[in-house]
Scaffold this active site. Structure first.
Site, PDB file in Angstrom:
ATOM      1  N   LYS A  58       1.047  -1.432  -0.075  1.00 20.99           N
ATOM      2  CA  LYS A  58       0.107   0.041  -0.065  1.00 20.99           C
ATOM      3  C   LYS A  58       0.862   1.306   0.134  1.00 20.99           C
ATOM      4  O   LYS A  58       1.791   1.440   0.728  1.00 20.99           O
ATOM      5  CB  LYS A  58      -0.839   0.026   1.212  1.00 20.99           C
ATOM      6  CG  LYS A  58      -1.734   1.147   1.328  1.00 20.99           C
ATOM      7  CD  LYS A  58      -2.771   1.211   2.414  1.00 20.99           C
ATOM      8  CE  LYS A  58      -3.765   2.407   2.480  1.00 20.99           C
ATOM      9  NZ  LYS A  58      -4.677   2.272   3.452  1.00 20.99           N
ATOM     10  N   LYS A  98      -2.191  -1.508  -3.758  1.00 19.95           N
ATOM     11  CA  LYS A  98      -3.085  -0.505  -3.680  1.00 19.95           C
ATOM     12  C   LYS A  98      -2.099   0.954  -3.861  1.00 19.95           C
ATOM     13  O   LYS A  98      -1.243   1.044  -3.105  1.00 19.95           O
ATOM     14  CB  LYS A  98      -3.733  -0.386  -2.600  1.00 19.95           C
ATOM     15  CG  LYS A  98      -4.803   0.668  -2.131  1.00 19.95           C
ATOM     16  CD  LYS A  98      -5.239   0.633  -1.009  1.00 19.95           C
ATOM     17  CE  LYS A  98      -6.164   1.691  -0.434  1.00 19.95           C
ATOM     18  NZ  LYS A  98      -6.599   1.822   0.786  1.00 19.95           N
TER      19      LYS A  98
HETATM   20  C1  PBG Z   1      -7.337   3.793   5.568  1.00 20.96           C
HETATM   21  C2  PBG Z   1      -7.777   3.403   4.072  1.00 20.96           C
HETATM   22  C3  PBG Z   1      -7.543   4.430   3.097  1.00 20.96           C
HETATM   23  C4  PBG Z   1      -8.215   3.697   1.866  1.00 20.96           C
HETATM   24  C5  PBG Z   1      -8.651   2.493   2.450  1.00 20.96           C
HETATM   25  N1  PBG Z   1      -8.458   2.131   3.691  1.00 20.96           N
HETATM   26  C6  PBG Z   1      -7.114   5.614   2.946  1.00 20.96           C
HETATM   27  C7  PBG Z   1      -5.830   5.754   3.684  1.00 20.96           C
HETATM   28  O1  PBG Z   1      -4.865   5.016   3.503  1.00 20.96           O
HETATM   29  O2  PBG Z   1      -5.628   7.138   3.926  1.00 20.96           O
HETATM   30  C8  PBG Z   1      -8.210   4.307   0.462  1.00 20.96           C
HETATM   31  C9  PBG Z   1      -9.234   3.848  -0.411  1.00 20.96           C
HETATM   32  C10 PBG Z   1      -9.476   4.616  -1.693  1.00 20.96           C
HETATM   33  O3  PBG Z   1      -8.916   5.706  -1.791  1.00 20.96           O
HETATM   34  O4  PBG Z   1     -10.544   4.405  -2.045  1.00 20.96           O
HETATM   35  N2  PBG Z   1      -6.865   2.938   6.251  1.00 20.96           N
END
Ligand code: PBG
Length: 331
Positions: free
Chosen positions: A202, A256
Site C-alpha cells: 500500500k 493499492k
Molecule cells: C485507510 C484506508 C484508506 C483507503 C482504504 N483504507 C485511505 C488511507 O490510507 O488514507 C483508501 C481507499 C480509496 O482511496 O478508495 N486505512
C-alpha cells in the site's frame, strides 16, 4: 516464452482480430462480476443515502441501505463487499476505543448483512483512521506513529469484526508485524476460517483523497502517511512486504492504488502466485467519472477497460467502486 511466427504475409496478426467472435476466441483474459469486490460507506441513520461529492455516484448508506446494496450485489453476481464506516465525530478519540466496540457501525452493518444476505462475503478494514482524532491509521505519540501499541489495538478491532461475522479482514494500516499478530489472535479465539487479505503493498498516494472525504478523515489528517505507507518510487520493497505478509499468514494480498501500480501487481503475481488483488481507489474512480461527466471519455468503456487491465496484470480480482455498474455492463 518465445513466440514463433512466420513472416508476412504467412503471418497476418490482424487475422485474429477480424470479428468479435474470433477476438473472443483468442482473448487471453476475462472479466466477470465474480472478479469484483464492492467497497461501501456506512453511516448512521435510517433510509439515508448521502452523496459523496468527490465521488459522483457513490453514497454513504445507513445500515438498512447497506443491506439493500448487499442484496443488489449478490443478485448481480458480485461475491464480496467491503465496509468502511463514516464514524460520527464523537466516536473519533485518541484511544480509538470505538474501533473494537461490538456495536460500532461496521459491526452492526456486518450482523445485519449476514442475517439478510448470508451468501455474500463481507470484508472489513482494519486500521484506526475512522476512529482516531488524528486521521492516522495508528496511534500517534509525540508526533510519531507507534507501531507495536497500534498492532495491539488492531488485534482488538479485528477480533470484534470476526465476532460480528466478517469473512475477510483487510488490514490496511501498514504497521509491521500485524499479520502475524492478527493470525495468532484469530486462531486462538477460534476464528480459524476468517481470511486475511493483507493490504501488503500500500503506497502513500494522493489518489486516496476522495476516500478521506467519504469517511470524514480528511479534515483531521495533518501531514501525510509516509512513515508507514510505501514510497511510490519502490518496487522491490513491495515484494518484501508481500513475502513477509504471506509468511505471517495472509491468505490473499493486495496492491493499492491500482492503475498506476500495475507493474507491482504483475511482479507480485509472478513472484508468489498467491491470490492477488488490486484496489482501484477513490481517486482513480473520481478521475474516470469526472472525465466521463465532462463528455471527455466514454465512462463505461473506460471503466471496463481499466478493470480488464487489472486481470491482464495478473490480478485475481479488483476492489472497485464501479462494481455494480461494471457487473451490469457485463450483463
Ligand atoms: C485507510 C484506508 C484508506 C483507503 C482504504 N483504507 C485511505 C488511507 O490510507 O488514507 C483508501 C481507499 C480509496 O482511496 O478508495 N486505512
Amino acid at each position: 516464452m518465445r513466440a514463433i511466427q512466420a513472416s508476412f504475409p504467412a503471418t497476418r496478426l490482424r487475422r485474429t482480430r477480424q470479428s468479435a467472435g474470433i477476438r473472443a476466441l483468442v482473448a487471453e483474459n476475462t472479466l466477470t462480476p465474480e472478479d469484483l469486490i464492492w467497497p461501501l460507506f456506512v453511516r448512521e441513520g435510517e433510509g439515508v443515502e448521502e452523496p459523496v461529492p468527490s465521488m459522483p455516484g457513490v453514497v454513504r448508506r445507513s445500515v438498512d441501505k447497506v443491506v439493500q446494496a448487499a442484496r443488489e450485489a449478490h443478485a448481480l453476481g458480485i461475491p464480496a463487499i467491503c465496509l468502511f464506516p463514516y464514524t460520527s465525530a464523537a466516536n473519533r478519540t485518541a484511544d480509538c476505543a470505538e474501533a473494537w466496540n461490538p456495536d460500532n457501525l461496521s459491526n452492526r452493518a456486518t450482523r445485519a448483512i449476514k442475517e439478510a444476505v448470508p451468501d455474500i462475503a463481507i470484508m472489513t478494514d482494519v486500521a484506526l483512521d475512522p476512529y482516531s482524532d488524528t486521521g492516522h491509521d495508528g496511534f500517534v505519540v509525540d508526533g510519531k506513529i507507534v507501531n507495536d501499541e497500534t498492532v495491539e489495538a488492531l488485534v482488538k478491532q479485528a477480533l470484534s469484526q470476526a465476532e460480528a461475522g466478517v469473512d475477510i479482514i483487510g488490514p490496511s494500516d501498514m504497521m509491521d508485524g500485524r499479520i502475524a499478530a492478527l493470525r495468532a489472535a484469530l486462531e486462538t479465539a477460534g476464528h480459524k476460517d476468517v481470511l486475511l487479505l493483507s493490504y501488503a503493498a500500500k503506497y502513500a498516494s494522493a489518489f486516496y483523497g476522495p476516500f478521506r472525504d467519504a469517511v470524514g478523515a480528511a479534515d483531521a489528517l495533518k501531514g501525510d502517511k509516509k512513515t508507514y505507507q510505501m514510497d511510490p518510487a519502490n518496487s522491490d520493497e513491495a515484494l518484501r512486504t508481500v513475502a513477509r505478509d504471506l509468511a505471517e499468514g495472509a491468505d490473499m494480498v493486495m496492491v493499492k492504488p491500482g492503475m498506476p501500480y500495475l507493474d507491482i501487481c504483475r511482479r507480485v503475481k509472478d513472484a508468489y502466485g498467491a491470490p492477488t488483488y488490486a484496489y482501484q481507489v477513490s481517486g482513480e474512480y473520481a478521475m474516470i467519472m469526472a472525465a466521463a461527466q465532462n463528455g471527455w471519455i466514454d465512462g463505461d468503456k473506460a471503466m471496463l477497460e481499466s478493470l480488464m487491465c487489472f486481470k491482464r496484470a495478473g490480478c485475481d480480482g479488483i476492489l472497485t467502486y464501479f462494481a455494480p455498474q461494471a457487473a451490469r455492463a457485463l450483463g
